[in-house]
Motif scaffolding. Structure first.
Motif, mmCIF file in Angstrom:
data_model
loop_
_atom_site.group_PDB
_atom_site.id
_atom_site.type_symbol
_atom_site.label_atom_id
_atom_site.label_comp_id
_atom_site.label_asym_id
_atom_site.label_seq_id
_atom_site.Cartn_x
_atom_site.Cartn_y
_atom_site.Cartn_z
ATOM 1 N N THR A 37 54.484 -35.912 8.817
ATOM 2 C CA THR A 37 53.708 -36.121 7.591
ATOM 3 C C THR A 37 53.131 -34.808 7.043
ATOM 4 O O THR A 37 52.756 -34.754 5.876
ATOM 5 C CB THR A 37 52.572 -37.158 7.786
ATOM 6 N N GLN A 38 53.064 -33.777 7.875
ATOM 7 C CA GLN A 38 52.650 -32.461 7.363
ATOM 8 C C GLN A 38 53.876 -31.606 7.008
ATOM 9 O O GLN A 38 53.738 -30.411 6.723
ATOM 10 C CB GLN A 38 51.785 -31.721 8.388
ATOM 11 N N LYS A 39 55.071 -32.207 7.123
ATOM 12 C CA LYS A 39 56.329 -31.527 6.816
ATOM 13 C C LYS A 39 56.595 -30.306 7.696
ATOM 14 O O LYS A 39 57.289 -29.378 7.284
ATOM 15 C CB LYS A 39 56.360 -31.110 5.330
ATOM 16 N N MET A 40 56.021 -30.291 8.868
ATOM 17 C CA MET A 40 56.233 -29.140 9.753
ATOM 18 C C MET A 40 57.708 -29.017 10.156
ATOM 19 O O MET A 40 58.175 -27.924 10.444
ATOM 20 C CB MET A 40 55.374 -29.266 11.015
ATOM 21 N N ASP A 87 57.576 -43.159 16.638
ATOM 22 C CA ASP A 87 59.028 -43.354 16.792
ATOM 23 C C ASP A 87 59.723 -43.224 15.435
ATOM 24 O O ASP A 87 60.772 -42.579 15.308
ATOM 25 C CB ASP A 87 59.332 -44.733 17.386
ATOM 26 N N ASP A 88 59.117 -43.824 14.421
ATOM 27 C CA ASP A 88 59.719 -43.769 13.076
ATOM 28 C C ASP A 88 59.713 -42.343 12.532
ATOM 29 O O ASP A 88 60.673 -41.908 11.899
ATOM 30 C CB ASP A 88 58.938 -44.675 12.094
ATOM 31 N N ALA A 89 58.615 -41.628 12.790
ATOM 32 C CA ALA A 89 58.524 -40.250 12.293
ATOM 33 C C ALA A 89 59.589 -39.372 12.957
ATOM 34 O O ALA A 89 60.244 -38.562 12.295
ATOM 35 C CB ALA A 89 57.130 -39.682 12.569
ATOM 36 N N LEU A 90 59.774 -39.589 14.253
ATOM 37 C CA LEU A 90 60.784 -38.807 14.972
ATOM 38 C C LEU A 90 62.179 -39.121 14.424
ATOM 39 O O LEU A 90 62.983 -38.208 14.169
ATOM 40 C CB LEU A 90 60.703 -39.105 16.481
#
Ligand code: LMR
Length: 332
Positions: free
Chosen positions: A216-219, A276-279
């Motif tokens: 979410t921080q676009k890292m 899990d979704d972010a990954l």
């Protein structure tokens, strides 16, 4: 006659103003540093909905995400001063406040999994830790999960050997500092809101965070490699300004407590899936290569982390560490 009408009108106006004043809702400003679309962001939104519902218009809850109001340690100061009423800082953030025991949560690999962690946060130790915030003018209401951290940089990180000399952003925590040093890296304390730019410009080489924060921080757009080390836990304590909380009418506080209990169940239920979704989304984007260490590589991370537990025992409390080992049945 005219005088009487005037006096009556004046009295009526006063009464109306008094009524309006009495109906002014109590405002709770809930400030946090992450994106709305994260376990903490969603938990805060759920608390807002439920808190307003259970207090039937008596309370207005305003959620300010993404460090809109305050960055990291400033937000705790703002809460103590009463500029905001509610926060959910990561547990690491209580160390600099003088509640060093909270840094026990930062120890790498101290919790084998979330079940082990919950034994602590949802048990007596968790309660006792929150009680330590009271003398600082803070009331702890709940623990909210995020997840386990992964390590990212612009080179493959198979074992701690690959971390040698890398500048790694950390939260302000002596334990995290010791951890990065034990891994061979150079720790650099920095506010969360500044991490993306620091990675982009090369001010730091890498960082650690759960996937939900990284995404979410676009890292992931500015980190070529990440390793699924799951080496440490990142979670939160939801806190309020004690004076504000104690001064609430009892029925309002009861309504807010009910809302917090339900929002806590919700936030902790969604935390794993959010990560899990972010990954999955980051993997799909193809910008970062995600690496799962082999058993031997994982052992190298674990071995390097052991010295941190010993080194930090005098800071966070040996007894506390031993109690956690026992409760979670880990032998170190
Ligand atoms: C960080 O600073 O990395 C985290 O504490 C941010 C957060 O609140 O999840």
């Amino acid at each position: 006659m005219q005088k009487t009408v005037f006096a009556l009108a004046f009295a009526a106006t006063l009464a109306m103003a008094g009524q309006a004043l009495a109906q002014q809702p109590i405002v709770i400003k809930f400030s946090h540093v992450v994106a709305p679309d994260t376990p903490k962001g969603k938990g805060a939104e759920r608390f807002r909905e439920l808190g307003e519902k259970y207090t039937a218009g008596k309370v207005k809850i305003e959620v300010y995400p993404n460090s809109q109001l305050y960055k990291d340690k400033e937000e705790v100061e703002a809460l103590q001063l009463g500029a905001v009423q509610m926060l959910a800082p990561s547990l690491a953030k209580f160390g600099p406040l003088g509640a060093k025991e909270f840094e026990v949560f930062d120890l790498p690999f101290i919790f084998p999994d979330k079940a082990a962690l919950h034994k602590i946060t949802q048990g007596q130790i968790g309660k006792d830790l929150l009680a330590k915030l009271q003398p600082k003018g803070i009331t702890g209401l709940a623990y909210w999960d995020n997840g386990f951290k992964i390590m990212s940089a612009n080179r493959p990180l198979k074992t701690p050997d690959d971390m040698l000399g890398l500048k790694m952003r950390i939260q302000s925590s002596k334990v995290l500092e010791a951890q990065m040093k034990a891994f061979g890296a150079v720790p650099q304390v920095m506010a969360f809101s500044e991490v993306y730019q620091a990675l982009q410009t090369g001010v730091v080489d890498g960082t650690e965070n759960p996937p939900s924060n990284m995404f979410t921080q676009k890292m992931h757009e500015v980190q070529k490699n990440a390793t699924l080390t799951n080496h440490g836990y990142l979670g939160y304590a939801v806190i309020v300004n004690k004076k504000f909380w104690d001064g609430l009418p009892a029925d309002v506080r009861t309504g807010l407590e009910k809302a917090m209990a339900e929002a806590t169940v919700y936030a902790n239920d969604i935390a794993q899936k959010e990560n899990d979704d972010a990954l999955a989304a980051m993997k799909k984007s193809g910008k970062t290569d995600f690496y799962t260490p082999t058993a031997a590589e994982r052992k190298a991370w674990l071995d390097a982390a052991k010295s941190v537990h010993k080194e930090m025992a005098s800071r966070v409390g040996k007894e506390l560490i031993d109690t956690i080992y026992k409760a979670t049945a880990v032998t170190n």
